[in-house]
Design a protein around this motif. Sequence first.
Motif, PDB file in Angstrom:
ATOM      1  N   ALA A 242       1.120  -1.063   0.169  1.00 57.35           N
ATOM      2  CA  ALA A 242      -0.022   0.374  -0.268  1.00 57.35           C
ATOM      3  C   ALA A 242       0.709   1.503  -0.041  1.00 57.35           C
ATOM      4  O   ALA A 242       2.036   1.426   1.281  1.00 57.35           O
ATOM      5  CB  ALA A 242      -0.406   0.279   0.981  1.00 57.35           C
ATOM      6  N   ALA A 243       0.477   1.928  -0.773  1.00 60.05           N
ATOM      7  CA  ALA A 243       1.516   3.705  -1.067  1.00 60.05           C
ATOM      8  C   ALA A 243       1.019   4.774   0.322  1.00 60.05           C
ATOM      9  O   ALA A 243       0.340   4.372   1.017  1.00 60.05           O
ATOM     10  CB  ALA A 243       0.358   4.126  -2.111  1.00 60.05           C
ATOM     11  N   ASN A 244       1.564   5.104   1.132  1.00 61.97           N
ATOM     12  CA  ASN A 244       1.923   6.223   1.601  1.00 61.97           C
ATOM     13  C   ASN A 244       1.698   7.906   0.599  1.00 61.97           C
ATOM     14  O   ASN A 244       2.107   7.931  -0.381  1.00 61.97           O
ATOM     15  CB  ASN A 244       3.567   6.301   2.454  1.00 61.97           C
ATOM     16  N   PHE A 245       1.343   8.355   1.458  1.00 57.10           N
ATOM     17  CA  PHE A 245       0.698   9.863   1.091  1.00 57.10           C
ATOM     18  C   PHE A 245       1.206  10.977   1.511  1.00 57.10           C
ATOM     19  O   PHE A 245       2.049  11.291   2.236  1.00 57.10           O
ATOM     20  CB  PHE A 245      -1.058   9.783   1.075  1.00 57.10           C
ATOM     21  N   GLU A 246       1.394  12.032   0.682  1.00 60.65           N
ATOM     22  CA  GLU A 246       2.138  13.385   0.596  1.00 60.65           C
ATOM     23  C   GLU A 246       1.185  14.554  -0.077  1.00 60.65           C
ATOM     24  O   GLU A 246       1.081  14.092  -1.295  1.00 60.65           O
ATOM     25  CB  GLU A 246       3.618  13.105   0.827  1.00 60.65           C
ATOM     26  N   TRP A 247       0.434  15.980   0.129  1.00 58.98           N
ATOM     27  CA  TRP A 247       0.586  16.556   0.105  1.00 58.98           C
ATOM     28  C   TRP A 247       0.683  17.802  -0.218  1.00 58.98           C
ATOM     29  O   TRP A 247       1.765  17.675   1.035  1.00 58.98           O
ATOM     30  CB  TRP A 247      -1.252  16.744   0.520  1.00 58.98           C
ATOM     31  N   TYR A 248       1.168  18.497  -1.342  1.00 64.06           N
ATOM     32  CA  TYR A 248       2.060  20.175  -1.490  1.00 64.06           C
ATOM     33  C   TYR A 248       1.139  21.255  -2.194  1.00 64.06           C
ATOM     34  O   TYR A 248       0.497  20.613  -2.533  1.00 64.06           O
ATOM     35  CB  TYR A 248       2.645  19.059  -2.650  1.00 64.06           C
ATOM     36  N   LYS A 249       1.646  22.027  -1.260  1.00 64.58           N
ATOM     37  CA  LYS A 249       0.454  23.172  -2.206  1.00 64.58           C
ATOM     38  C   LYS A 249       1.591  24.067  -3.316  1.00 64.58           C
ATOM     39  O   LYS A 249       2.699  23.967  -2.013  1.00 64.58           O
ATOM     40  CB  LYS A 249      -0.228  23.971  -1.291  1.00 64.58           C
ATOM     41  N   TYR A 285      -2.492  22.344  -5.609  1.00 64.65           N
ATOM     42  CA  TYR A 285      -1.816  21.120  -4.923  1.00 64.65           C
ATOM     43  C   TYR A 285      -1.533  19.629  -5.676  1.00 64.65           C
ATOM     44  O   TYR A 285      -2.157  19.197  -6.905  1.00 64.65           O
ATOM     45  CB  TYR A 285      -3.640  20.952  -4.063  1.00 64.65           C
ATOM     46  N   SER A 286      -0.688  19.232  -4.917  1.00 62.53           N
ATOM     47  CA  SER A 286       0.005  17.748  -5.570  1.00 62.53           C
ATOM     48  C   SER A 286      -0.228  16.563  -4.147  1.00 62.53           C
ATOM     49  O   SER A 286      -0.376  16.997  -3.436  1.00 62.53           O
ATOM     50  CB  SER A 286       0.886  18.173  -5.920  1.00 62.53           C
ATOM     51  N   CYS A 287      -1.035  15.602  -4.908  1.00 58.73           N
ATOM     52  CA  CYS A 287      -0.802  14.608  -4.426  1.00 58.73           C
ATOM     53  C   CYS A 287       0.680  13.378  -4.394  1.00 58.73           C
ATOM     54  O   CYS A 287       0.344  12.681  -6.089  1.00 58.73           O
ATOM     55  CB  CYS A 287      -2.346  13.878  -4.803  1.00 58.73           C
ATOM     56  N   VAL A 288       1.046  13.399  -4.113  1.00 57.78           N
ATOM     57  CA  VAL A 288       2.040  12.227  -4.048  1.00 57.78           C
ATOM     58  C   VAL A 288       1.754  10.883  -3.560  1.00 57.78           C
ATOM     59  O   VAL A 288       1.571  11.080  -2.211  1.00 57.78           O
ATOM     60  CB  VAL A 288       3.677  12.672  -3.825  1.00 57.78           C
ATOM     61  N   ALA A 289       2.319   9.625  -4.313  1.00 53.58           N
ATOM     62  CA  ALA A 289       1.601   8.109  -3.736  1.00 53.58           C
ATOM     63  C   ALA A 289       2.562   6.872  -3.867  1.00 53.58           C
ATOM     64  O   ALA A 289       3.823   7.418  -5.308  1.00 53.58           O
ATOM     65  CB  ALA A 289       0.342   7.805  -4.329  1.00 53.58           C
ATOM     66  N   LYS A 290       3.812   6.684  -2.258  1.00 55.72           N
ATOM     67  CA  LYS A 290       4.654   6.163  -3.208  1.00 55.72           C
ATOM     68  C   LYS A 290       4.612   4.640  -2.272  1.00 55.72           C
ATOM     69  O   LYS A 290       4.291   5.094  -1.249  1.00 55.72           O
ATOM     70  CB  LYS A 290       6.010   7.480  -2.471  1.00 55.72           C
ATOM     71  N   ASN A 291       5.391   3.420  -2.785  1.00 56.24           N
ATOM     72  CA  ASN A 291       6.102   3.053  -2.465  1.00 56.24           C
ATOM     73  C   ASN A 291       7.334   2.097  -2.558  1.00 56.24           C
ATOM     74  O   ASN A 291       7.928   3.349  -3.169  1.00 56.24           O
ATOM     75  CB  ASN A 291       4.972   1.330  -1.715  1.00 56.24           C
ATOM     76  N   ASN A 292       7.424   1.088  -1.642  1.00 53.89           N
ATOM     77  CA  ASN A 292      10.108   1.188  -2.094  1.00 53.89           C
ATOM     78  C   ASN A 292       9.742   0.638  -3.420  1.00 53.89           C
ATOM     79  O   ASN A 292      11.287   0.104  -4.283  1.00 53.89           O
ATOM     80  CB  ASN A 292       9.826  -0.036  -0.856  1.00 53.89           C
ATOM     81  N   LEU A 293       8.496   0.566  -4.280  1.00 51.82           N
ATOM     82  CA  LEU A 293       8.670   0.025  -5.832  1.00 51.82           C
ATOM     83  C   LEU A 293       8.773   1.463  -6.517  1.00 51.82           C
ATOM     84  O   LEU A 293       9.210   0.706  -8.020  1.00 51.82           O
ATOM     85  CB  LEU A 293       7.509  -1.287  -6.529  1.00 51.82           C
ATOM     86  N   GLY A 294       8.370   2.375  -6.235  1.00 48.82           N
ATOM     87  CA  GLY A 294       8.007   3.538  -6.954  1.00 48.82           C
ATOM     88  C   GLY A 294       7.500   5.309  -7.025  1.00 48.82           C
ATOM     89  O   GLY A 294       6.572   4.081  -4.943  1.00 48.82           O
ATOM     90  N   ILE A 295       6.961   5.418  -7.172  1.00 48.37           N
ATOM     91  CA  ILE A 295       6.716   6.546  -6.695  1.00 48.37           C
ATOM     92  C   ILE A 295       5.201   7.190  -8.114  1.00 48.37           C
ATOM     93  O   ILE A 295       5.434   7.264  -9.482  1.00 48.37           O
ATOM     94  CB  ILE A 295       7.211   8.010  -6.419  1.00 48.37           C
TER      95      ILE A 295
END
Length: 312
Positions: A242-249, A285-295
Motif C-alpha cells: 500500500a502507498a504512503n501519501f503526501e500533499w503539497y501546495k 495542490y499535488s498528491c504524491v503516492a509512493k511505496n518501495n517500488l515507485g512513486i
Amino acid sequence: MNTARCVIFMGVVILVTQQGLPVDSYGDSHLDGVLANITVRQGETVFLRCPQDDEKTLSAWLNRTNLLYTGETKWTTDRRVSLELLSRSEFVIRIDDVGIQEDGQYVCVSQTPRGMRKTVVYVIVQVPPKITFLTEDMALMEGSDVSLMCSASGNPEPTISWKRVSPTAYSLVSEDGYLEIKDISRHRAGTYECSAINDVSTDAKTIELKVNYPPTLMEVKDVGVPVGQQAVLGCEAEAEPAANFEWYKDNERVMSGSYNSEVESQGKLSKLIFFNVSEANYGNYSCVAKNNLGIANASMVLYATKRSVLQG
C-alpha cells in the motif's frame, strides 16, 4: 503341531514360493473361486469369509506372503486381526481399523483329500484424500511467472484442482497439481485454493498470492467552493504494498493543521480536508503516492466560486 497342520503349512509355503505361477502349477491344488471384491473405508472393520465343507482338514488365511491364521491358530502379531468364526461351512477372520496397508489380495487355502483348494478375495481400502504438499504464501513482482504446486495422497488417487476463491472466484484445473501463471498481473492476486477429491471425500487448503507493483493514481478532480465553505480534495492510488501519501501546495508540504486543513489517509484513499476555506487556501495542490517500488503524483486545483443566493 499336528500332522494336518504341517500339511497345510507346507502347502502355504508352496503357494508363497511359487507366487505368480498359474494355480494349476501347484500339482493337485485347484482354484475354488474368486470372491467379489470387498470395498471398505480406512478405519472400518472388514470380514474375510471363506466357504468350507466337510472335505477340508485344515484351512489358512494369507495376506500376500504373510500367514494370518491356520484354523484357530493365529500367526500374525497384529492385534487388529482376530478369528470371527470357524465352522464346517465358513472360516471368517476380521480386521479392525483397516488402513491402506490392508489393501490387496487375500487367499484362503483349504487342505482336502483331493488336494489343496484356494479361494481369492481382493480388499480395496478407500482412503480420504489428504494434501501432503502445498506451495507456501508468496509475494512477487507484477510481470513475473509463477508456478503453484499441490500434491495429495488417497485411495482412489484423488483428482487435484486449483481455483481462486477471492476476490473473484474462477476455476483453474490442473490434472497434475501444477498451476502455472505467466506474466502475472495485479488482477490475478488473491487467495488460491487447492482441492483434492476422490470417491471418499475432499481435502482443501489455501494460499495467499500477492503481486507487488508501484503506485498508480486514479483520475483526480479540481474542486471549486466559495470562501467559508468546506472543501475536500481526494487522491486514490492502486499499489502493493500500500502507498504512503503526501500533499503539497506548490512546493510546500501540507500537514494536518496547516492551512486550516486536515489530512486523512486510509487504505487506497487520501483526503485533504479544508473546514473553512479562506482565500489563502486557493491554488494548485499535488498528491504524491509512493511505496518501495515507485512513486506517482497528480495535480489538482482548489478554486473559488461565488456563493449562491440560497446560501445568502
